[in-house]
Each structure stands twice: as C-alpha cells, then as structure tokens.
Design a protein around this motif. Structure first.
Motif, PDB file in Angstrom:
ATOM      1  N   ILE A  88       0.857  -1.194   0.000  1.00  0.00           N
ATOM      2  CA  ILE A  88       0.000   0.000   0.000  1.00  0.00           C
ATOM      3  C   ILE A  88       0.885   1.234   0.000  1.00  0.00           C
ATOM      4  CG2 ILE A  88      -1.780   1.274   1.253  1.00  0.00           C
ATOM      5  CD1 ILE A  88      -2.652  -1.406   2.470  1.00  0.00           C
ATOM      6  N   SER A  89       0.824   2.006  -1.074  1.00  0.00           N
ATOM      7  CA  SER A  89       1.612   3.240  -1.150  1.00  0.00           C
ATOM      8  C   SER A  89       1.089   4.238  -0.119  1.00  0.00           C
ATOM      9  CB  SER A  89       1.517   3.828  -2.565  1.00  0.00           C
ATOM     10  OG  SER A  89       2.205   5.054  -2.636  1.00  0.00           O
ATOM     11  N   SER A  90       1.975   4.703   0.749  1.00  0.00           N
ATOM     12  CA  SER A  90       1.567   5.625   1.818  1.00  0.00           C
ATOM     13  C   SER A  90       2.770   6.472   2.204  1.00  0.00           C
ATOM     14  CB  SER A  90       1.051   4.846   3.026  1.00  0.00           C
ATOM     15  OG  SER A  90       0.577   5.726   4.022  1.00  0.00           O
ATOM     16  N   GLU A  91       2.531   7.742   2.528  1.00  0.00           N
ATOM     17  CA  GLU A  91       3.625   8.637   2.887  1.00  0.00           C
ATOM     18  C   GLU A  91       4.217   8.248   4.239  1.00  0.00           C
ATOM     19  OE1 GLU A  91       2.437  12.691   2.784  1.00  0.00           O
ATOM     20  OE2 GLU A  91       1.834  12.652   0.672  1.00  0.00           O
ATOM     21  N   ALA A  92       5.528   8.436   4.369  1.00  0.00           N
ATOM     22  CA  ALA A  92       6.191   8.149   5.634  1.00  0.00           C
ATOM     23  C   ALA A  92       5.596   9.043   6.724  1.00  0.00           C
ATOM     24  CB  ALA A  92       7.687   8.392   5.511  1.00  0.00           C
ATOM     25  N   GLY A  93       5.295   8.458   7.868  1.00  0.00           N
ATOM     26  CA  GLY A  93       4.710   9.196   8.979  1.00  0.00           C
ATOM     27  C   GLY A  93       3.208   9.013   9.104  1.00  0.00           C
ATOM     28  N   ASN A  94       2.559   8.411   8.076  1.00  0.00           N
ATOM     29  CA  ASN A  94       1.124   8.147   8.187  1.00  0.00           C
ATOM     30  C   ASN A  94       0.855   7.103   9.270  1.00  0.00           C
ATOM     31  OD1 ASN A  94       0.455   9.943   6.192  1.00  0.00           O
ATOM     32  ND2 ASN A  94       0.101   8.394   4.598  1.00  0.00           N
ATOM     33  N   LYS A  95      -0.294   7.219   9.905  1.00  0.00           N
ATOM     34  CA  LYS A  95      -0.667   6.282  10.962  1.00  0.00           C
ATOM     35  C   LYS A  95      -0.979   4.902  10.391  1.00  0.00           C
ATOM     36  CE  LYS A  95      -2.631   9.733  14.137  1.00  0.00           C
ATOM     37  NZ  LYS A  95      -3.836  10.153  14.892  1.00  0.00           N
ATOM     38  N   VAL A  96      -0.642   3.877  11.164  1.00  0.00           N
ATOM     39  CA  VAL A  96      -0.992   2.499  10.816  1.00  0.00           C
ATOM     40  C   VAL A  96      -1.915   1.987  11.904  1.00  0.00           C
ATOM     41  CG1 VAL A  96      -0.145   0.170  10.398  1.00  0.00           C
ATOM     42  CG2 VAL A  96       1.202   2.141   9.636  1.00  0.00           C
ATOM     43  N   LEU A  97      -3.114   1.528  11.519  1.00  0.00           N
ATOM     44  CA  LEU A  97      -4.145   1.147  12.470  1.00  0.00           C
ATOM     45  C   LEU A  97      -4.393  -0.359  12.458  1.00  0.00           C
ATOM     46  CD1 LEU A  97      -6.742   3.966  11.619  1.00  0.00           C
ATOM     47  CD2 LEU A  97      -4.852   4.043  13.262  1.00  0.00           C
ATOM     48  N   ALA A  98      -4.859  -0.866  13.592  1.00  0.00           N
ATOM     49  CA  ALA A  98      -5.245  -2.274  13.676  1.00  0.00           C
ATOM     50  C   ALA A  98      -6.504  -2.480  12.850  1.00  0.00           C
ATOM     51  CB  ALA A  98      -5.461  -2.679  15.114  1.00  0.00           C
ATOM     52  N   SER A  99      -6.493  -3.464  11.966  1.00  0.00           N
ATOM     53  CA  SER A  99      -7.643  -3.695  11.091  1.00  0.00           C
ATOM     54  C   SER A  99      -8.711  -4.536  11.762  1.00  0.00           C
ATOM     55  CB  SER A  99      -7.189  -4.393   9.805  1.00  0.00           C
ATOM     56  OG  SER A  99      -6.326  -3.555   9.073  1.00  0.00           O
ATOM     57  N   ALA A 100      -8.405  -5.158  12.892  1.00  0.00           N
ATOM     58  CA  ALA A 100      -9.380  -5.963  13.632  1.00  0.00           C
ATOM     59  C   ALA A 100      -8.882  -6.117  15.067  1.00  0.00           C
ATOM     60  CB  ALA A 100      -9.545  -7.332  12.969  1.00  0.00           C
ATOM     61  N   ARG A 101      -9.780  -6.582  15.918  1.00  0.00           N
ATOM     62  CA  ARG A 101      -9.404  -6.844  17.308  1.00  0.00           C
ATOM     63  C   ARG A 101      -8.460  -8.046  17.351  1.00  0.00           C
ATOM     64  NH1 ARG A 101     -11.145  -6.246  22.637  1.00  0.00           N
ATOM     65  NH2 ARG A 101     -11.036  -8.148  23.904  1.00  0.00           N
ATOM     66  N   GLY A 102      -7.374  -7.929  18.152  1.00  0.00           N
ATOM     67  CA  GLY A 102      -6.431  -9.036  18.234  1.00  0.00           C
ATOM     68  C   GLY A 102      -5.384  -8.834  19.306  1.00  0.00           C
TER      69      GLY A 102
END
Length: 311
Positions: free
Chosen positions: A214-228
C-alpha cells in the motif's frame, strides 16, 4: 689270429667306439642345451627386488601399479600386534620424572571430585535437551526458503504461544463473515498475487506477492484492522520493523515497513487502535517508495485481504 679275424675284431671294436662317441656327443650336446636354457631363463627373470619392481613397472598398467604401491604402503605402515602392545605399554607407562607424591595428590584430587546426585544429573540432562531443541529450531529456521524466512524471523521474535483458548477468553475470534478496516491512508501499489507473478521495480523482476503493498507517505498512521493480540514485533531485512497481530481462528495480520511502534508484544488491541507509523522504505522497495506491507494469513497460508475489507 689271421688277418681276417683281426679285421673282424677291429671292425667290431670300431663300431662300439663309434657308438660310444656318438652317445657321448649326444649327452654333451644335451647338457650344453640345458645349461643354455637355464641361463636364458635366469637372464629373463629379475633377480633383485629392484629388478622385480622395474619388471612390474614395464609389464603392469598405471592403475595396477598404483594399487600395488598402495597395498605395499599399507602393509609397511601397519603395526604388528607385538608393536601395538609395546606402543600401548609405552603410552600407559608414567613419565620418568613423575614422583610418587604427585601421583598420590592426583589420586586424592580425583577422590575429592563431587559426585552428581540423580536429581542434579536429571536437571543437567533436561537443560542439555532444551538447548539442543533450541539449536535444532534455529537450524530449521535458517534452512527455510527465502519467501518463508520473513515469517520465520517474525515468529522467532515471539516469546509466547497464543492459544485459541486465550484468544477466546479475550473475545478474539475473527471469521469469514467479519470485515477488516483499511490499515493506512494510501492506495494499492502492488496487489496481492499468488496465482501469477507481478513486477517489482526495485528488484527488476517478476515474483509472487503474498501481501498488499500500500503506497503511503512516511509518517502516516498504521491502524489495527481488527481486534487481536500483538503476537510478535521484530525486524526483517525486506519489510523492516514488522508486527504480527493474531486475530483468532487461525487468522493473522502482518504489518511491515513500520516505525515508532505504539503497541507491545502481548497487548490486546481494538480495531482502529494505533499500531505505529509508516517508515521509509527498505532497500527492497526503494523504487516503489514509502509503503505499508500488509499481509493476511489463515493457518499460515496467505489469503487476499481485499476480500475482507469493508465496502
């Protein structure tokens, strides 16, 4: 005796002499022939060890000669039973400079050595087996193919095994009917592809892709996609800082190319919780630019995450 009688006698003796001379000549000639044959035989056969070796060298092939030389060497170097006994006796004999006092001290030191109890021996044996098991595990991880090495390095950093019961106790049980949140701002740069190879610019080659790039700029937030539960956090040469999230029922999410990780191993996270930030790309993705490596597996088999995203 008249002339006639003398002549007859002389003729009879002449015949005897002639016969005797002929017989003697035959005997002498036979002896000469026998001596000549014997001499020729002796001349044709090598008499000394050196001559025998030279004879063999001329008559034998190089392979046969090498085999004979090896056999002779082995026989020469082999110790006889008597020599072995003498050698063993010489090694077992104490050195001439050893005194009785020194020998007594050595015997006393041997007696004073602590004897392991049955429990101590059992503990040592268990420790050795445990270390041996760890060594075998590491060897198996090294011997895996390159595509599986990333998964092995991530799982090796995990110090715990999350059981299905522990996941159920936390209410973590992802299934096919559930959906995933989009993990970071950006678009798909390289799609999941295990049915055919796709092109990677940096590597300048086509290969299978078990994840979404996934192309994304450095510093963008990364979120949990599901409970785990955060199962492991480690470093991989291709995907950089990598986090594995166990979401239950054999499903796991792998996040690569992270920095400033906000979760810790063993943490229970909810869907949408912050896991970290997009990092600068590793050398494997220098041409593609900064991105999030996002992979989904079920029972350790890669699956397409796009099938589970919310529409």
């Amino acid at each position: 005796m008249d002339k006639r009688g003398f002549r007859n006698l002389w003729n009879g003796r002449g015949r005897m002499w002639t016969f005797g001379l002929c017989l003697a000549g035959v005997l002498v000639l036979g002896s000469i022939v026998a001596v000549d044959r014997s001499q020729r035989r002796e001349d044709s056969e090598p008499e000394t060890e050196y001559e025998q070796t030279a004879y063999l060298e001329t008559e034998m092939t190089p392979e046969e000669l090498a085999s004979v030389n090896d056999t002779v060497t082995d026989l020469t170097e082999e110790e006889t039973p008597e020599e072995a006994e003498v050698s063993a006796a010489g090694e077992a004999a104490p050195e001439e400079g050893t005194s009785e006092k020194v020998m007594e001290e050595q015997e006393a030191a041997a007696i004073q050595e602590p004897v392991q109890t049955g429990e101590d021996a059992a503990e040592d044996t268990a420790a050795i087996q445990e270390k041996t098991g760890e060594t075998q595990t590491e060897e198996l991880q090294v011997s895996e193919d390159p595509e599986a090495s990333q998964e092995a390095s991530q799982e090796a950093s995990s110090g715990q095994v999350i059981s299905e019961q522990a996941l159920l106790d936390q209410g973590i049980a992802f299934d096919e009917s559930a959906s995933l949140l989009w993990p970071a701002a950006g678009t798909i740069l390289i799609d999941y592809s295990m049915d055919g190879s796709v092109y990677f610019d940096t590597l300048n080659q086509y290969k299978y892709n078990p994840a979404l790039i996934i192309s994304s700029e450095a510093g963008n937030k990364v979120l949990a996609s599901a409970r785990g539960i955060v199962e492991s956090i480690g470093t991989d040469e291709e995907t950089g800082t990598t986090l594995v999230l166990n979401i239950g029922n054999g499903y796991k999410l792998t996040y690569g190319q992270l920095k400033d990780v906000a979760a810790a191993q063993g943490d229970v996270v909810e869907a949408g919780d912050l896991l970290g930030y997009v990092s600068e790309p590793t050398k494997y993705y220098s041409e593609e630019g900064s991105n999030l490596y996002f992979k989904m597996t079920h029972q350790d088999e890669a699956v397409d995450p796009v099938l589970y995203f919310e529409e």
